[in-house]
Design an enzyme around this catalytic site. Structure first.
Site, PDB file in Angstrom:
ATOM      1  N   THR A 121       0.866  -1.192   0.000  1.00  0.00           N
ATOM      2  CA  THR A 121       0.000   0.000   0.000  1.00  0.00           C
ATOM      3  C   THR A 121       0.896   1.233   0.000  1.00  0.00           C
ATOM      4  O   THR A 121       1.634   1.461   0.961  1.00  0.00           O
ATOM      5  CB  THR A 121      -0.905  -0.030   1.242  1.00  0.00           C
ATOM      6  N   GLU A 149      -3.410  -4.610  -2.835  1.00  0.00           N
ATOM      7  CA  GLU A 149      -3.998  -5.848  -2.324  1.00  0.00           C
ATOM      8  C   GLU A 149      -5.130  -5.514  -1.351  1.00  0.00           C
ATOM      9  O   GLU A 149      -4.970  -4.676  -0.485  1.00  0.00           O
ATOM     10  CB  GLU A 149      -2.914  -6.678  -1.625  1.00  0.00           C
ATOM     11  N   LEU A 151      -6.839  -8.110   0.359  1.00  0.00           N
ATOM     12  CA  LEU A 151      -7.166  -9.256   1.213  1.00  0.00           C
ATOM     13  C   LEU A 151      -7.274  -8.839   2.675  1.00  0.00           C
ATOM     14  O   LEU A 151      -6.643  -7.869   3.102  1.00  0.00           O
ATOM     15  CB  LEU A 151      -6.125 -10.373   1.057  1.00  0.00           C
ATOM     16  N   ALA A 253     -20.456  -1.662  16.292  1.00  0.00           N
ATOM     17  CA  ALA A 253     -19.751  -0.784  17.237  1.00  0.00           C
ATOM     18  C   ALA A 253     -18.805  -1.642  18.076  1.00  0.00           C
ATOM     19  O   ALA A 253     -19.011  -2.838  18.242  1.00  0.00           O
ATOM     20  CB  ALA A 253     -20.762  -0.093  18.139  1.00  0.00           C
ATOM     21  N   GLY A 254     -17.766  -1.037  18.598  1.00  0.00           N
ATOM     22  CA  GLY A 254     -16.813  -1.807  19.401  1.00  0.00           C
ATOM     23  C   GLY A 254     -15.783  -0.908  20.037  1.00  0.00           C
ATOM     24  O   GLY A 254     -16.077   0.251  20.367  1.00  0.00           O
ATOM     25  N   CYS A 261      -3.179  -2.282   8.892  1.00  0.00           N
ATOM     26  CA  CYS A 261      -3.571  -1.494   7.711  1.00  0.00           C
ATOM     27  C   CYS A 261      -4.380  -0.236   8.028  1.00  0.00           C
ATOM     28  O   CYS A 261      -3.940   0.866   7.708  1.00  0.00           O
ATOM     29  CB  CYS A 261      -4.342  -2.381   6.749  1.00  0.00           C
TER      30      CYS A 261
END
Ligand code: NAD
Length: 436
Positions: A121, A149, A151, A253-254, A261
């Site tokens: 990236t 990528e 993934l 939510a968390g 990344c």
């Protein structure tokens, strides 16, 4: 096709293994001698579901090999992938030193035309920089292509083999046809290979990750508001997720996003915007919200227990998400640091990430063999990662093990009504607190 993959980490190993599964001959290169030695002994350095079977098969058939020698690795390769780290530099921008170093080394080693494919990236303009570095020493024709990528760790093999789309940035007709042929087996069901210029491909990756991070921070803000207004974020999520314009995914939510990344990519896009003299306001808020959210559970715990000195706190989940052993930027690290600073004793369990956590904390925290051992005489449990094994635990055993029946759930795993019935003190995210 003969392929080389430079950088054999999460992306490089999955890329190399999957392309060998399609019949290509792949050599994976890495400077980490220990890693290559282990790979040659068939020891996979990461936990990634499904990778072992493909790895074993292709190593057995001689289609997947490993080396620390760049010249040996790229010899005869038509396509050379760069799957190198791009960590955040001091100012938040992507540090391109690994990518540019390999580009510099590649130049004199190219024996014949090859497509150099940037899978890392990287910010807009990197393909051009890579091209210039290689060109400075190359004696043969080559093309540089951007192929970000997408993934996801934990489902990386499936993502690679059945991509929603493949993005390829190139202005070369020759490289276009090679990339088209290489990816053809992965897009047979009609998912597109989207060709564009290099810069747009580079930006696409940052835009995708930043958009997803924005969704997460937005829902975390809604959750925080739910707590103030007495609403239930799970109901709000269902209410909006059923709107086809919004969609159901990435609305949970968390306690914030982590991993190798999202944090670095949002930060790098923000830095790119500053460099381009553009004030990308939303990104700054996304980062700020996430930073606060990571410690939300810790502050709730502190409010509840007061002084944490000598309290024993159990933690379930250390990886930044389920089905991986990756702990880079994981919320667990932030919470453990605060707990240790407050003088608490930490007892933790994770199905896959304990080894990696041990490398950081040594015996400063107790790493347990199963989830119930972590609860022994604990004053409270913090649930940090939503591994499936935590979803339907033996609540009776939990009650017996915990000193106090107190759960702080950063992933909203249990219905609040059930926790009330079971007599737990249960504090989750964006939902009503349950007090016994
Ligand atoms: P990683 O740290 O797991 O692996 C990178 C590997 O490159 C390491 O094994 C390192 O030893 C090796 N390396 C460093 N310098 C080298 C050199 N000169 N020659 C050969 N090998 C060298 O990184 P990763 O998670 O695989 O990420 C790689 C890139 O892909 C990053 O840009 C990342 O942002 C991007 N990406 C990562 C993911 C992910 O989920 N991990 C997903 C999509 C994209």
């Amino acid at each position: 096709m003969k392929i080389a993959v430079i950088g054999t980490g999460y992306v490089g190993l999955v890329t190399g293994t999957c392309f060998s599964e399609l019949g290509n001959h792949v050599t994976c290169v890495d400077i980490d001698e220990e890693k290559i030695k282990n790979l040659k002994k068939r020891k996979i350095p990461i936990y990634e579901p499904g990778l072992d079977v493909l790895f074993e098969r292709n190593v057995n058939h001689g289609r997947l090999t490993f080396t620390t020698k760049l010249d040996k690795g790229i010899s005869g390769a038509k396509v050379i992938f760069l799957a190198l780290p791009t960590p955040p530099g001091e100012d938040g921008s992507a540090d391109l030193q690994y990518v540019l170093k390999v580009a510099e080394d590649l130049g004199p080693l190219l024996e014949d035309y090859a497509v150099i494919v940037d899978k890392s990236t990287v910010p807009v303009g990197t393909a051009e920089k890579v091209r210039a570095k290689i060109a400075a020493n190359a004696n043969v024709e080559f093309d540089v292509v951007s192929n970000p990528e997408f993934l996801r760790e934990g489902v990386a093999v499936e993502d690679f083999m059945k991509p929603d789309r493949v993005v390829v940035g190139t202005s070369s007709i020759k490289a276009t046809s090679i990339m088209d042929a290489l990816y053809a087996p992965l897009v047979r069901q009609g998912n597109p290979i989207i060709f564009m210029d290099e810069g747009s491909a580079e930006l696409t990756k940052y835009a995708a990750n930043s958009f997803l991070a924005t969704k997460i921070s937005f829902m975390n803000e809604i959750a925080n508001l739910c707590e103030k207004l007495g609403a239930n974020v799970d109901d709000v999520r269902k209410g909006i997720g059923t709107d086809s314009r919004i969609g159901r995914r990435f609305l949970f939510a968390g306690i914030g996003y982590g991993g190798s990344c999202f944090p670095k990519d949002v930060q790098a896009l923000s830095k790119s915007s500053i460099d381009a003299d553009y004030d990308f306001k939303i990104l700054n808020s996304v980062m700020e919200v996430n930073q606060k959210q990571k410690l939300k559970l810790f502050y709730k715990l502190q409010d509840y227990l007061g002084n944490l000195e000598d309290k024993t706190i159990a933690i379930w989940g250390l990886a930044f998400k389920p089905y991986t052993d990756d702990i880079r930027e994981a919320p667990s690290l932030y919470n453990i640091d605060e707990l240790l600073k407050s003088g608490a004793n930490v007892q933790a369990y994770d199905p896959e990430a304990t080894e990696k956590i041990k490398e950081i904390y040594g015996d400063k925290i107790k790493l347990c063999d199963d989830e119930y051992e972590a609860l022994q005489d604990a004053d409270a449990l913090l649930i940090i990662t939503e591994w499936p094994v935590f979803r339907q635990p033996d609540f009776d055993l939990m009650c017996k093990k915990l000193k106090q029946k107190v759960i702080f759930d950063g992933r909203n795993l249990y219905p609040t009504d059930q926790m009330k019935e079971l007599g737990f003190e249960y504090i989750s995210i964006g939902r009503k607190e349950i007090h016994a």
